[in-house]
Structure formats: C-alpha cells, structure tokens
Write a protein that holds these residues in place. Structure first.
Motif: not given
Length: 799
Positions: A94, A140, A87, A176, A147, A91-92, A142
C-alpha cells in the motif's frame, strides 16, 4: 582491463555503519521481546516475522524497465522511463510509488560491471530519489498483478555533474501490513551516459556486422546442364524472407556505419536460390524450390547496402580455425581445404555483390587464440587475425583500454576486439527490459572507455557470429545512439588494423593451455577431418576419369569446405550426418561407372576371346580408364599371352562399352578370372568382377557326331534334289492332275511346314541357340563398337 581504480577496496561510511547497526537492533527486538514473554507467545510472534519477511525486502517487488529515452540525453532533454512493477510477495503493498534515483558518477569500466550485477537496493549507493512530482503513485499493489508506470524527468532535475556514466535506478517504495513504514521494495538499475558537449577526443569505433548462416546446400546437383542444386531444407528462405533473421540484419545494417563481414557460402546459397533449385523432402524425395523472388530481392537490397561500405569476406563456409588447428593439422590435406576456401572467395563475392572484398582477415571463434590457431589462420594468406581482449589479456598495467591493433610477429597483426562491448548483446534479448539494459550498458562502457585518456584510440566491436533477430535490433539501437553521440566516430576494420599500436599493449599470444575448455569441447574432432580426407581421396580418384571434372569437383569441393564450417559448433550430430551424406553421395556417383557382372564361361578350344563390359550411367563420359583381365592360373589359361592383359577404355555418358580379350588355354580345366578397372595412375577403380572360365578340348567322339550330322544333311539334300528332278520330268511329259498332285504331295516345297528341309533348319537353329545362349548379365553394346559386328550379350566366346 588493468585499471587501478577497479581493484581498490571500499570502507563503509559512518552513516552506512549506523544503518547496519540500527537494522540489527530492529531485527533483534522481536527476539528480545519473545524471551521476556510467556512460553506460548513466541510462536505467534515468529509467525508474524515470517509473514513480514515474505512481504518485504528490496526484491519483494520486481521492477521492469522497458524504455529509457533518450538513451544519451543532452542539455534541455527530458528523460522518460517506463515499465511495470509486479508484487511478488504474499501481502498487498500500500501507499506505493515509483521514483527515479541517480547515483554517483562511475569512473571505471569494472564499476559499471559491479553495478550491473547488483540486484537488491543498497542505501546510499543507489542515490536519493528525485521525488516531488516526478513519481508515479499506486494506492496498492495486489500480489501477482503487474502495473505499468511512466515517469518523465527533466535532465536538470537529475543533478548530473561532470561528464561520465551515472547509475540510474527506478525503485518501488511502499509498505505492508506486516511492516507499516515506507521502504524500498524493489529496484532496477541501468546507466545514463552523460556527455552533453563534444568530446575533446573521440574514440574511433569499428563495428563488425556479420552476415553468416549455417550450412544449407548439399553436394547433390541435378543431371541437367545447369546442375540444379539441392538444399538440405528451406530454412534459408525463412531467414531471408521479410522478418527473418538475415532480412532483419540487412534492413538494420544498411542504416548503420559498420563493416560487413560476410561468408561467401551464404552469398552462393542465396544466389543459387535465384534460379531453379530443389529442397530435400521425406526420404530420398526432393521438391522444387519456390523462393526465387525472395532471394533476388534480398540480394538486390544487399548490393545497395554494401555499395559504399567495407566488406570483409571470410573463407568460404567460414571454416572453424580452432578445430583445424587443434584437431585437423595432423590429418594430411586438411590445410589444403582452408587454402581452397580462401582462394574461391574473390570469384564468389565480387560477381554477386559487385564490390571487391577484403580477404586478409581471419576470425577465430569468439576471438580466442593460441599459437596454433594464429599459425593456421595465416596459412591461407590472411595476415590479420581478429582476436578478443578476454583472450589476448592486457598484462602491462595500462590504466586504459589500448587500441585494437597489435603486431604479434611474423608480419601478422592481431586486431583485438573489446570483450565488454563485443559481448554486450548476447543472451535472450526478447524482453524489453533486457534489451534496454543491454543498450545502456553498451553505451556506458563506450563512454567510460573514451574518458580514460586523452589519447585517441581505435576500438573494435566484434559481436557474435549469428545474432538473432532480437539481438540484431538491440545492436542497431545501441549503434544508432553511439553514432549519434558526442564521443565516438566510426571507422572501418582495415583502418583499425593499420592504426598505430599502443606501446604498452600486450602482443604475446596466450599458450594453448589458456584456450577456453568450453570452446574446445565444441570443436570438430579429429575423426571429422579424417572423414573429410577420406572423401577427398575418393574425389581425387573419381575426377581423373571424368571428361568434365568441374561438374563434380566444384560441388564436392564446396561441400568439403562446408564440412569444416564454424556453424557446426554445438551440433555434432548434424555435422556427422552431413559428412556421411556427402561421402555416400560421392560413392553413388562413383558406382555409376562399373563393370557388368559376368556368369561363368566355357571355352571349347585352345584359343578364344572373352568380352567384358563397362557401363557408364553418368551424364558425362568416363575416360582415362584401364580395364585389366587377370588369370589366377596362367599355367592353365593365359590372357593375351600373359597372366593378365589390359586395355584403355572410354565410355560415353549413359552408354556401355565391351572390350574383348584374347585367351589361350594349355590344359583343360577351370580357371578363375578377375576383371578390374584402374585409373591411368594405377589406382583401383570400383569393385572387381570375378568369374570362372572352363576350358574343354574337342574330342574324337565330338568329331564323329559332327561328321554324322554333316552326312545326314548331304543325304537329305540329295533326296530333295532327286525328288524335284522327277517332279519336273513328269510335268514335261504332260502327266495328269493325279500324277501332278501326287508329285506335289511328295514335293517338300515351302508350303509344307513339315518338310524335312524346314525340319533340318529348325534343328540347325535350335542347335545354334544351344551353343550360343544369351546371357542377361552382358548387355548389348550401346556405344560405337570396335567392329561392325555387334558384341554378343551372352557368355559365348569368339574363336
């Protein structure tokens, strides 16, 4: 490549136009709302828009596709993709998931290029998501955290239809806080070649596997019988050691069906490392090389790898044909170096590899050609030139890629490598995602090329000359998949050159103005070839005086070949230093055969001889030299009855030789004399030695002094005689001890150190030494002399 479908425009579909209009309305809604609100409200709304833009969009999340297996799937296979998502927004993200998308089949090679260049997500074009259980979910993401994902999809779920290349996208979808709806936030594309069944016609593919390195050996050799070579550094040892670049190329190439393209200089350098060698250190120091075992192992592995493969040998040190053509042909002798580099190939490669190499191919840098390059390339015997399709561009409107072989006139064949396939492995391929994309794009281009026509063609892949270790690994991975596929078959370079040319393929060599300026900027300048010519002239002048010229001609000849190497491109400073060091070392050797300096000389009389000494500090003998002694004023002083005289001279290695010249003086005075060495063909050798000769006449005063000295000697001898006679008479008459003692006291026998006889001897010796001073500038003769008497080392002359 001229492909009709590559140039057709595309009109957006009605669905795509609807999406664009909807997007425009959504983007304009906040602005319209702001206009209808109070003046203070738009500021907060604008801040919300900025935040949303920072956290959304199809490139908000970067997707790295690290593996795709199998590279070429077939019926019943399961395709697995893995990598990471990161990311990059503020903003995270989700409710995210990674999915696989398959687009429509690509029918042209340029369509593959277009897909490879696109970055953002394009609805419709990137296809729909396979979905279902073939996704990997993330609650989510971050910001800034990577990931890992891995998704496996059966081939029958990918909805692949006809044979061809399909764009395969791996996308990250999520939402987001600023934009709370599902959208594609990142995507990475690659290609999936699909040819499950055997192709009706297979493309014959030739892949060049280059074993080429930079210059490693100097012109310097040891003075021993083996002529121990000296290396610039220990870089070659690193390259052939386990894990090194050349070690990887060898390990990977031996498992592939390729044509080996080898620089004989590399073989000669590694072969030299199998024995005693030295490596330059700081300053003028050298250290003993210690990688003999590594060199032996690498050569042994190479011998096994090429035992049943085609080996193409380039001219020694891989000379830069374009630099020679553009900047060197106007310098006398430059082409002769290319001929020498070509002639030495067979005697270098075959004894080391035990295979007979093919030597009739020339390979200009990046396959870029113009008429002058072709002319130079074929001047040393090559009749085949490896070009590239981005230089020899198709202009006949063919709808397919033609075979590599093209007759270009004069009995020369241009073997045109495919540019897209040849450049597929350039750049930084250390990252897994980049290497995976390179492999899949190479395979995609190859399959699409095969599907262009039912005509069988011969295609050549000529990668960069010196691939890095990571590039070589990616090349090997792609070739392994290609050679295990269903649409290509391997072929040697010689067979590709003999293949029947396509009638419509271009055979016109591009003009010099079409040669890429980016390549021209990196060429060796004319000054480089002038320096090479100057060094060659010095070498020619030097070798004629040697009794074993091969000890010098061979290492320096190869060094001059290395000065023209293609590996100097982009390293102008290093190239210049190398040329200077070669010439300086030759000057040092040449200076080992020289005249010994002389101090001024005096001649007492009308005729005398002048000795001149030649010193040879080389290991081998110097011969075929002529020593000339010249008087600058022959009216006053003649040499051998003329203005000058000359004598042949030969000096053994590590010795000196003195030659005596007869002179005659007409008048008193000082004359400058010049000693100069020449080769037998009249070329000056080394620096001259100049000294003054002063001529003096023997005068009456000198004669009186000499006469007086002779008279004193006679009188002293007479006195000694009478004294000895009286002493003997006394002994006969039986004189007593007192008389005997008195007589003994008066006798000037050997026991009396102060006797006049010894005194005269000492004076005589001192006088002789004064007339014949010893000069350190003229060393004693250390070779077989011309007479049994040793030549004097001083400036005395023999009359």
């Amino acid at each position: 490549m001229a492909e009709a479908a590559d140039f057709q425009g595309m009109t957006p579909s009605p669905a795509r136009r609807w999406l664009r209009r909807t997007g425009a309305l959504l983007a304009g809604a906040p602005l319209l709302a702001g206009l209808l609100q109070l003046p203070a409200a738009p500021t907060a709304q604008a801040a919300g828009q900025d935040s949303a833009q920072a956290a959304s969009g199809s490139r908000t999340v970067s997707v790295s596709l690290d593996t795709l297996t199998p590279s070429v799937p077939t019926d019943g296979d399961t395709v697995t993709v893995s990598g990471t998502v990161t990311n990059n927004g503020k903003q995270t993200v989700s409710d995210a998931h990674v999915g696989v998308r398959v687009g429509s089949v690509l029918t042209t090679r340029s369509a593959i290029d277009t897909v490879a260049e696109r970055t953002g997500y394009l609805p419709g074009t990137d296809g729909s998501e396979v979905g279902g259980k073939y996704v990997e979910e993330f609650s989510k993401l971050t910001p800034g955290v990577a990931e890992h994902f891995s998704i496996s999809v059966p081939v029958d779920k990918l909805d692949l239809g006809e044979d061809g290349v399909y764009p395969l996208g791996v996308s990250l979808s999520g939402q987001t806080a600023a934009q709370p709806w599902e959208q594609v936030l990142g995507i990475q594309r690659t290609f999936l070649p699909w040819q499950p069944d055997e192709a009706d016609t297979r493309t014959k593919t030739t892949v060049l596997w280059p074993l080429i390195s930079t210059v490693h050996m100097t012109a310097e050799t040891g003075s021993n019988e083996q002529q121990t070579p000296v290396f610039l550094n220990d870089d070659l040892a690193k390259e052939i050691s386990p894990g090194g670049r050349l070690d990887q190329l060898l390990s990977l190439g031996k498992n592939l069906d390729v044509t080996w393209v080898i620089d004989p200089d590399l073989l000669a350098s590694v072969d030299a490392m199998t024995r005693s060698y030295r490596v330059r250190g700081a300053g003028d120091t050298t250290t003993a090389g210690t990688h003999q075992a590594v060199a032996k192992q690498w050569l042994a592995e190479l011998q096994k790898a090429v035992a049943d493969k085609e080996v193409v040998a380039l001219p020694f040190a891989d000379p830069d044909l374009a630099s020679l053509a553009h900047n060197g042909t106007s310098v006398t002798g430059s082409l002769s170096h290319l001929k020498a580099a070509s002639d030495v190939v067979a005697n270098t490669v075959e004894p080391i590899l035990h295979v007979t190499p093919t030597t009739d191919f020339a390979w200009p840098v990046e396959g870029a050609v113009d008429p002058s390059i072709v002319k130079v390339a074929t001047s040393a015997g090559a009749d085949k030139v490896i070009a590239r399709s981005d230089s020899l561009v198709e202009a006949g409107g063919l709808s397919y890629t033609p075979s590599a072989a093209r007759p270009i006139g004069g009995g020369t064949t241009a073997v045109v490598a495919d540019a897209r396939l040849s450049t597929a492995f350039q750049g930084d391929l250390t990252k897994a995602t980049d290497s995976t994309l390179a492999v899949q794009q190479f395979l995609a281009q190859s399959l699409t090329l095969n599907l262009q026509t039912d005509n069988q063609r011969s295609i050549v892949v000529a990668p960069q000359r010196m691939p890095t270790g990571s590039q070589a690994q990616v090349m090997a991975e792609a070739l392994t998949a290609l050679q295990g596929g269903t649409w290509s078959q391997s072929q040697g370079l010689t067979a590709a050159a003999k293949a029947k040319p396509d009638p419509g393929a271009t055979t016109k060599i591009p003009s010099a103005s079409k040669y890429p300026s980016s390549l021209r900027k990196k060429e060796l300048p004319r000054s480089a070839f002038e320096q090479i010519a100057n060094t060659q002239d010095k070498l020619d002048n030097f070798q004629v005086i040697l009794t074993d010229e091969s000890r010098v001609v061979t290492p320096f000849g190869r060094a001059l070949n290395r000065e023209m190497s293609t590996s100097w491109r982009g390293r102008a400073t290093e190239a210049s230093i190398f040329r200077q060091e070669v010439e300086a070392y030759l000057d040092t050797l040449t200076g080992q055969v020289k005249l010994i300096d002389k101090s001024d000389t005096k001649l007492s009389g009308r005729s005398a001889t002048i000795p001149v000494t030649v010193q040879n500090n080389l290991v081998q003998g110097a011969d075929h030299l002529v020593l000339r002694l010249t008087s600058t004023n022959p009216t006053r002083l003649k040499i051998g009855g003329n203005a000058y005289d000359e004598q042949p001279i030969a000096v053994s290695g590590g010795h000196s030789q003195t030659v005596k010249f007869t002179t005659s003086a007409n008048v008193n005075g000082q004359t400058t004399v010049v000693a100069q060495l020449y080769t037998e063909d009249g070329q000056e050798y080394g620096s001259p030695v100049t000294f003054d000769v002063k001529v003096t006449e023997i005068t009456a005063t000198v004669m009186l002094v000499i006469g007086g000295g002779v008279l004193l000697l006679v009188l002293a001898g007479f006195r000694m005689y009478t004294q000895r006679k009286r002493a003997a008479a006394r002994e006969d008459e039986g004189d007593g001890p007192d008389e005997s003692g008195e007589a003994g006291e008066a006798t000037d026998g050997p026991g009396n150190p102060d006797g006049p006889g010894d005194h005269l001897k000492e004076e005589s010796g001192a006088r002789s030494g004064a007339d014949d001073p010893e000069q350190p500038s003229d060393p004693t003769l250390d070779t077989a002399a011309e007479s049994t008497d040793p030549s004097g080392t001083g400036e005395r002359v023999d009359r």
